[in-house]
Design a protein around this motif. Sequence first.
Motif, short mmCIF file in Angstrom:
data_model
loop_
_atom_site.label_atom_id
_atom_site.label_comp_id
_atom_site.label_asym_id
_atom_site.label_seq_id
_atom_site.Cartn_x
_atom_site.Cartn_y
_atom_site.Cartn_z
N GLN A 97 63.69 113.36 18.52
CA GLN A 97 62.64 114.35 18.28
C GLN A 97 62.07 114.77 19.64
OE1 GLN A 97 61.71 115.45 15.31
NE2 GLN A 97 62.54 113.95 13.87
N ILE A 98 62.41 115.95 20.10
CA ILE A 98 61.87 116.31 21.41
C ILE A 98 61.19 117.67 21.40
CG2 ILE A 98 63.23 114.82 22.95
CD1 ILE A 98 65.18 117.16 23.16
N ARG A 99 60.56 117.97 20.27
CA ARG A 99 59.67 119.13 20.29
C ARG A 99 58.31 118.67 20.80
NH1 ARG A 99 61.80 120.82 15.30
NH2 ARG A 99 60.02 119.94 14.21
N ALA A 100 57.67 119.52 21.61
CA ALA A 100 56.37 119.15 22.17
C ALA A 100 55.35 118.95 21.06
CB ALA A 100 55.89 120.22 23.14
N TRP A 101 54.47 118.00 21.26
CA TRP A 101 53.42 117.74 20.28
C TRP A 101 52.24 118.68 20.51
CZ3 TRP A 101 52.24 112.07 18.61
CH2 TRP A 101 53.42 111.47 18.14
N ALA A 102 51.44 118.84 19.46
CA ALA A 102 50.21 119.62 19.60
C ALA A 102 49.32 118.97 20.66
CB ALA A 102 49.48 119.64 18.26
N ASP A 103 48.49 119.77 21.30
CA ASP A 103 47.66 119.24 22.37
C ASP A 103 46.70 118.16 21.87
OD1 ASP A 103 48.80 120.67 24.31
OD2 ASP A 103 47.35 122.34 24.26
N ASP A 104 46.15 118.40 20.71
CA ASP A 104 45.18 117.44 20.21
C ASP A 104 45.58 117.02 18.80
OD1 ASP A 104 43.05 115.85 20.18
OD2 ASP A 104 41.57 117.41 20.68
N PRO A 105 46.61 116.20 18.68
CA PRO A 105 47.20 115.93 17.36
C PRO A 105 46.19 115.36 16.37
CG PRO A 105 48.04 114.41 19.04
CD PRO A 105 47.27 115.47 19.75
N GLU A 106 45.17 114.68 16.87
CA GLU A 106 44.25 114.03 15.94
C GLU A 106 43.42 115.04 15.15
OE1 GLU A 106 43.29 111.49 19.28
OE2 GLU A 106 43.11 109.85 17.87
N LYS A 107 43.42 116.29 15.64
CA LYS A 107 42.64 117.30 14.91
C LYS A 107 43.42 117.88 13.73
CE LYS A 107 39.31 118.54 18.38
NZ LYS A 107 39.18 119.27 19.61
N LEU A 108 44.70 117.55 13.65
CA LEU A 108 45.53 118.15 12.61
C LEU A 108 45.27 117.55 11.23
CD1 LEU A 108 48.96 118.34 14.47
CD2 LEU A 108 47.36 120.20 14.05
N TYR A 109 44.74 116.35 11.21
CA TYR A 109 44.59 115.65 9.93
C TYR A 109 43.20 115.04 9.83
CZ TYR A 109 49.67 115.90 9.89
OH TYR A 109 50.95 116.35 9.91
N SER A 110 42.81 114.75 8.58
CA SER A 110 41.56 114.02 8.39
C SER A 110 41.80 112.58 8.82
CB SER A 110 41.16 114.05 6.91
OG SER A 110 42.02 113.20 6.18
N GLN A 111 40.72 111.85 8.96
CA GLN A 111 40.86 110.47 9.42
C GLN A 111 41.70 109.64 8.45
OE1 GLN A 111 37.14 108.60 10.31
NE2 GLN A 111 38.13 106.83 11.25
N ALA A 112 41.45 109.88 7.14
CA ALA A 112 42.20 109.11 6.13
C ALA A 112 43.68 109.47 6.16
CB ALA A 112 41.61 109.38 4.75
N GLU A 113 43.95 110.78 6.33
CA GLU A 113 45.37 111.21 6.39
C GLU A 113 46.03 110.61 7.63
OE1 GLU A 113 45.14 115.66 4.39
OE2 GLU A 113 44.54 115.39 6.47
N MET A 114 45.30 110.64 8.72
CA MET A 114 45.84 110.12 9.97
C MET A 114 46.21 108.65 9.83
SD MET A 114 46.52 111.14 12.86
CE MET A 114 45.76 111.98 14.17
N ARG A 115 45.28 107.94 9.21
CA ARG A 115 45.50 106.52 9.05
C ARG A 115 46.73 106.26 8.18
NH1 ARG A 115 41.18 102.07 6.71
NH2 ARG A 115 42.85 100.83 5.85
N ALA A 116 46.88 107.07 7.11
CA ALA A 116 48.03 106.88 6.21
C ALA A 116 49.34 107.16 6.95
CB ALA A 116 47.89 107.79 4.99
N VAL A 117 49.32 108.24 7.77
CA VAL A 117 50.54 108.61 8.52
C VAL A 117 50.92 107.49 9.49
CG1 VAL A 117 51.34 110.14 10.36
CG2 VAL A 117 50.24 111.10 8.33
N VAL A 118 49.90 106.97 10.19
CA VAL A 118 50.17 105.93 11.19
C VAL A 118 50.65 104.65 10.51
CG1 VAL A 118 49.10 104.43 12.89
CG2 VAL A 118 48.59 106.86 12.91
#
Lengths: 593, 80
Positions: free
Chosen positions: A500-521
């Motif tokens: 996977q070598i597409r550049a990441w968003a500058d501020d990836p944590e803003k893409l999801y809510s905290q709960a979504e982020m936690r689930a993804v991680v």
Amino acid sequence: MSYLGVGDPGLHSPLFSRFRETFGFVPALFRAQAVAPAIVEAEIGLLEAVVHSNTTLSRMQKESILLVAATSQRNDYLVAGQYQSMQMLGIPEHQVDAIIADCSNADLKPATATLLEFTARFSRGIHAVSNADVQRLSEMGLSAEAIQEAIAACAIARFLGCIAIGLGVAPDFSPRALPDASASIAGPVDSAADALFTADRNDDNPLLAGFRTHFGCVPGWFSAQHQAPHILTAELRLLDAIFRSGGLNGMQKHSILFAAFLAGGNACGLSLQDSVLRSRGRTESEIDRLASSLTATEDDSGFLLENFAARLIRDAARLGREQVEAFEAEGLREEQIVEAVVTASLGAYVNVLQSGLNIRAGSPLRPVLQALLENKLNLVGVTHRPTLIEPESDADSVEVDRVQNGDIDAFEILVERHGRRVYRTLIGLLGNADEARDAMQDTFLKAFQHIGGFQRRSKFSTWLLSIGTNTGVQRLRERRDFEAIDESPAESSDFFRPRQIRAWADDPEKLYSQAEMRAVVEKGIMSLPSSYRVVLMLRDIEQLPIEDVASGLGLTISAAKSRLLRGRLMLREALSPHFAPAEGSTPAKQVHA
Amino acid sequence: MIACADFMAEIGDYLDGAVAAEVRKQLEEHLAHCQSCTVVVDSTRKTLKIITDAGSFDLPQPMLKPIAAEIMSRIREPRK
């Protein structure tokens, strides 16, 4: 199969022919030592003297002791081998299974059941035989000689078990399921029994004189067995074979024994080896330096053989292939590696005899060694640091003091303060919330049991987390996920090729809510192989130093680092689809080597 | 000029700031010309930040209480 690349150089020797005639095959344990045939022959002699003869105890009783001792050690190799041996002796499979599962409930004669319960207790702990043990056994009509034979059988189980682990020998037969070890949290330790056996002080006993050539005197654990000359003879032959074998020199072998005695909390043995090493020219300060290296976590002090021996005794379950690789990297030959393993295992054998026979040290231990030995005893199985932490630098010191002074309520504060961190570590290890909660309880129960001996060599939280890691790793091994810990699935020299070598968003944590982020991680972390996940959790989430991660998992620092990197890169791959814009400006392409 | 494979061999120490100045210089020269490795370094750094900040596997305080109570009751009544 074993760690060493021993094929079958001696397979056609008369020695191994004897095996083939008796058993129909040559056990891998002995095949792995084929470069040292004299040692193998002496080991077999000892096995025959202790186990294969009908003496006060029957062969069946002694074989059962080996099985129970092997089960207590959770040694797959030995359990599988004993299982087979007992079936060859005509003991029905269901009864062997019952002995493994619960020897007190295996439809055995009361005396045998009592003997095996004693074996399970004695083999599991490091404490001495107690007066209560002796009384229970005597009530069943078992004599002092019978108890002595049982102790020798426990000792040989430990000896063979250590060799199997040290050389990484794969079982000859399918491994058997072992009972849950969680029931094995030791109860209160009774005080040691009065000396059961008196040493033979007869200087004219020619058999005993043989031991003097190795140690300068006759060690008490040998002279106390003077009523079992067949065992003494076999023990002396083994000692002779080990010390005559020409790979390592005598000083190296005696140093290994010193390390094995220190790690086993054997004051009597330590005192003896201290004098042996001094008589061979080591100074007190050299010996003290060795001893303090053995009680520290760092083992970069050059005492490779001795540190190996200490680890084999102290924490065999965690020894992996890395150890033998380290020997090979140092240029040690197979013969030398076999000698190191067998000498350390002999130390383990003596440690069992020593605690079983309650031998008192002939001369008092030097205070430095006494202090190191006590620290060792108080910190069994726990990572310890060489420098004391000042109490004021540990935020938990007030509560730890209170608990150590008997205030149980203060422990609740520690549970609430550290529970979440312990839980996080355990779920990372075990990957399952229910199991993590169970293991968390075990962790705190163990911490409570041992807090009396907590010596503030590390912060309480570090000490607690190392108990948590041990508990989690132990559970992984029990559910046979342990290959995942001990052997990395793809530790080849190939570099990890990012896909996977597409550049990441500058501020990836803003893409999801905290709960979504936690689930993804959490999903991403759980998708990692456990050998990578464990290292990543401890280093990147719990922020432990990599050295502590490595020692906690029994890995070399370089192995821990390489797993950490792979874990991080794999997690990055898993998270990429969530954080890299679908139609990024950077086209996906492969990295070129 | 080092290849991507050489870069990847050092990336662990590079991320941890644990490479010698000489090596760091070579790695950064590589990064200046290699979009792929730049992406890998950047996104791995972000990965580390995300997993540290996400509160992963946290046990909510209300769930800790009953577990703590169970532990304490087992300590106080070991035979239970």
